[in-house]
Design a protein around this motif. Structure first.
Motif, PDB file in Angstrom:
ATOM      1  N   SER A  95       0.819  -1.218   0.000  1.00  0.00           N
ATOM      2  CA  SER A  95       0.000   0.000   0.000  1.00  0.00           C
ATOM      3  C   SER A  95       0.848   1.260   0.000  1.00  0.00           C
ATOM      4  CB  SER A  95      -0.928   0.000   1.215  1.00  0.00           C
ATOM      5  OG  SER A  95      -0.170  -0.021   2.424  1.00  0.00           O
ATOM      6  N   THR A  96       2.086   1.169   0.455  1.00  0.00           N
ATOM      7  CA  THR A  96       2.957   2.348   0.539  1.00  0.00           C
ATOM      8  C   THR A  96       3.879   2.484  -0.666  1.00  0.00           C
ATOM      9  OG1 THR A  96       4.577   1.053   1.799  1.00  0.00           O
ATOM     10  CG2 THR A  96       2.939   2.297   3.061  1.00  0.00           C
ATOM     11  N   LYS A 136      -4.106  -0.562   6.483  1.00  0.00           N
ATOM     12  CA  LYS A 136      -3.569   0.163   5.331  1.00  0.00           C
ATOM     13  C   LYS A 136      -3.754  -0.636   4.048  1.00  0.00           C
ATOM     14  CE  LYS A 136      -0.099   2.882   7.815  1.00  0.00           C
ATOM     15  NZ  LYS A 136       1.363   3.153   7.967  1.00  0.00           N
ATOM     16  N   ASP A 149       2.343  -6.003   2.646  1.00  0.00           N
ATOM     17  CA  ASP A 149       2.022  -5.125   3.780  1.00  0.00           C
ATOM     18  C   ASP A 149       2.040  -5.908   5.082  1.00  0.00           C
ATOM     19  OD1 ASP A 149       1.113  -2.289   3.022  1.00  0.00           O
ATOM     20  OD2 ASP A 149       0.062  -3.499   1.527  1.00  0.00           O
ATOM     21  N   LYS A 205       4.635   3.583  -4.202  1.00  0.00           N
ATOM     22  CA  LYS A 205       4.156   4.485  -5.254  1.00  0.00           C
ATOM     23  C   LYS A 205       4.263   3.833  -6.622  1.00  0.00           C
ATOM     24  CE  LYS A 205       5.023   9.017  -7.317  1.00  0.00           C
ATOM     25  NZ  LYS A 205       5.884  10.233  -7.288  1.00  0.00           N
TER      26      LYS A 205
END
Length: 364
Positions: free
Chosen positions: A257-258, A293, A288, A260
């Protein structure tokens, strides 16, 4: 006065130990800055280890300077990132900008240099430079650290077997192989590791790459269907047969999720799905470790294919099963559960090229 502060992060790698490479060699820093001799009386030398290799230590030493001269002896495991801060009466004057003599004239300055157990000399003999810019001679690892940094160098600036043959003792090159490992096939990586010197083969970095390679070679031979049992955001379990359906292949997409770059790949993956919808089932596998998140990202992206994970209870399951720590990464699996492409691809473009070879139909 010499002050040493050790910052230890709660990361333990009990499998590895620093062996002969770690402390059987020593380095020395000699500074001679006559143009600044009246502007500083102490130098703070900060050495930052690489957490990736179990060296989560930062040392901060204050060394006395007289007449612009100072000397510092040290010993490090592998390499450290080093910076120099000048003090006058315990107040900061400046952080030195360092020009590496081994780099080209066009290369800029560094506020941190990559340093192994080397003897280096720092001076500001070039009076036409700003006072805080110094010239550093004797650096061996720094040039290659920055040359192979994929965040700074062009994407094509990768380590080659020819380069390792010419520099078998370069720890920075070994580190670069670690960071670039996903861009090499298993055979290429194995050949590269064989070319490093005996000392480097005792290092933590080498052992970590070897562990990764052993895992990837096992994955190359393993049957992915055997241990495939992951959950969607609603807690529904899926096995390999279910995600395969009536397709010929399953495309495993590792993401978080983090990440980019992972989000940037979605549009192209959607185009890919439309092109090969009758042949390929796409499955996102999240690395993850935060269920909330991950769920929020899945809801936000509205991805029309499977999104699975070991969460919430088995947060390291994907990482441990497939030896993948980040994303985006891709691997194509056939209907028998075996890898259809020899190694994991870091770039979706590379996967599409492999599909041309397998299916004979390019993605337009």
């Amino acid at each position: 006065m010499k002050i040493k502060i050790l910052l230890l992060l709660p990361i333990l790698l009990p499998v590895f130990t620093f062996q002969s490479l770690a402390y059987d060699k020593k380095g020395k820093i000699t500074g001679d800055l006559p143009n600044l001799k009246n502007q500083f009386d102490n130098v703070v030398i900060t050495m930052r280890g690489f957490e990736e290799f179990g060296d989560a230590i930062t040392t901060v030493d204050t060394v006395q300077a007289k007449g612009g001269k100072f000397e510092y002896h040290f010993s490090v495991p592998g390499t450290r990132m080093v910076s120099f801060t000048l003090l006058k009466n315990n107040e900061e004057v400046t952080v030195l900008a360092i020009k590496d003599a081994a780099t080209s004239p066009q290369c800029g300055y560094f506020q941190e240099i990559c340093l192994g157990n080397e003897d280096i000399k720092i001076n500001n003999k070039y009076t036409f430079w700003p006072e805080d810019v110094v010239y550093c001679e004797g650096l061996k690892e720094n040039k290659w650290y920055y040359a192979f940094d994929m965040n700074l160098a062009p994407a094509g600036d990768k380590v080659t077997k020819q380069f390792i043959k010419a520099h078998p003792n370069s720890y920075a090159t070994l580190q670069a192989v670690f960071f670039q490992k996903l861009s090499f096939s298993n055979d290429e990586l194995s050949d590269m590791l064989d070319l490093f010197s005996y000392d480097l083969k005792q290092s933590v970095t080498y052992l970590m790459i070897r562990k990764y390679l052993d895992k990837m070679m096992a994955l190359e031979k393993m049957n992915y269907a055997r241990n495939f049992n992951w959950l969607d955001i609603n807690g529904t379990s899926y096995d390999f047969k279910t995600v395969l359906g009536d397709k010929k292949y399953v495309l495993l997409v590792f993401w978080s999720s983090t990440c980019k770059e992972c989000s940037e790949e979605i549009a192209e993956l959607k185009e890919f799905q439309e092109k090969y919808a009758t042949l390929v089932s796409i499955v996102n596998l999240s690395v993850d470790n935060d269920y909330r998140k991950w769920k929020e990202a899945v809801d936000e992206e509205k991805i029309p294919w499977y999104n699975l994970s070991g969460l919430p209870n088995n947060k390291d399951g994907i990482r441990e099963e497939y030896c993948v720590d980040t994303g985006p990464e891709f691997i194509l699996v056939n209907s028998d559960g075996n890898a259809a492409i020899k190694n994991i691809n870091t770039y979706f473009y590379g996967l599409k090229m492999d599909f041309i070879d397998i299916l004979g139909t390019p993605l337009k």
